[in-house]
Enzyme design. Sequence first.
Site, short mmCIF file in Angstrom:
data_model
loop_
_atom_site.label_atom_id
_atom_site.label_comp_id
_atom_site.label_asym_id
_atom_site.label_seq_id
_atom_site.Cartn_x
_atom_site.Cartn_y
_atom_site.Cartn_z
NE ARG A 225 -0.63 -0.19 4.88
CZ ARG A 225 -0.75 0.92 5.63
NH1 ARG A 225 -1.53 1.90 5.24
NH2 ARG A 225 -0.09 1.03 6.75
CG ASN B 176 5.92 -1.27 -0.42
OD1 ASN B 176 6.37 -2.24 0.15
ND2 ASN B 176 4.76 -0.70 -0.08
NE ARG C 39 -4.22 -3.82 -0.61
CZ ARG C 39 -3.27 -3.75 0.32
NH1 ARG C 39 -3.58 -3.57 1.59
NH2 ARG C 39 -2.01 -3.87 -0.01
CB SER D 24 -1.25 -9.63 6.01
OG SER D 24 -0.19 -8.76 6.29
CD GLN E 48 5.31 -9.57 5.33
OE1 GLN E 48 4.17 -9.14 5.50
NE2 GLN E 48 6.17 -9.66 6.32
NE ARG F 34 22.45 -18.71 31.76
CZ ARG F 34 21.88 -17.56 31.41
NH1 ARG F 34 20.78 -17.14 32.02
NH2 ARG F 34 22.41 -16.81 30.47
#
Length: 245
Positions: free
Chosen positions: A38, A48, A97, A108, A129, A181
């Site tokens: 978007r 993006n 969209r 998403s 992504q 540990r």
Amino acid sequence: MNALQFLCFTIVLQWDNAQVDANLHCSANDLHALILARGGSKGIPYKNLVEINGLSLLARSIITISNSTCFKHIWVSTDDEKIALEAKKYGALVHIRPEEYARDETSSIEAIKEFLGAHKTIQNFALFQCTSVFLREKYIEQAVDKFQSHDCVFSVKRSHKLRWKFVGEQILPDNFYLRARPRRQDWRGDIVEAGMFYLSKRMLAIKGLLQNENCAVVEIAAEDGLEIDTYRDLTIARCIMNSKS
Ligand SMILES: *[C@@H]1O[C@H](CO)[C@@H](O)[C@H](O)[C@H]1NC(C)=O
């Protein structure tokens, strides 16, 4: 050498030592790649379209996905004209969209459902992504291969972090015992989502799910796991990419 240059130098050293690409190949099948991109993004504006080494994050993802030849089509779902243009420039198909599915609060899965609602014949999809800039063809090929026998496949990284959790006011170990540990060398570690990709099916997505109990995972090498969220991540990614070319 300042601190950032030193960081860059050490990262590049580690990165160079870990590059061996497998030679798997996947043939085109009925799988559609989907990138949700978007226009509005928090943190880095127009993230993006931010460039690393002359290629935007979106372009880089489309090219790598396309290079893998695993997909019938590569779709970019966006509410933004500039992003749509960039997607087309690199051969992706654009799904426009609606604004109400491109808000900060839109998850998403809601955006995927909106996309699938408009493309009723698509049964299998792979969400990518583009903030995971070290996506590689070999990861895609491994994922597509595993998807043949699973409902879902997603990317993971290994973590050797000792986690603690709050239980009321008390703080307690979450993934280890105080009396034992684990040492890194004899602990397989936890696996955590890398967020690079999610292969899934319409029948899951319409129920609001990306995953069920029949998933497989693809492990992403630690040096490929960087996700671009901040300007600092961008600086690190540029430094690695520049030293590669
Ligand atoms: C895609 O493939 C081309 C041709 O083999 C190659 O030159 C290019 O580096 C690849 N790009 C990416 C991002 O994988």
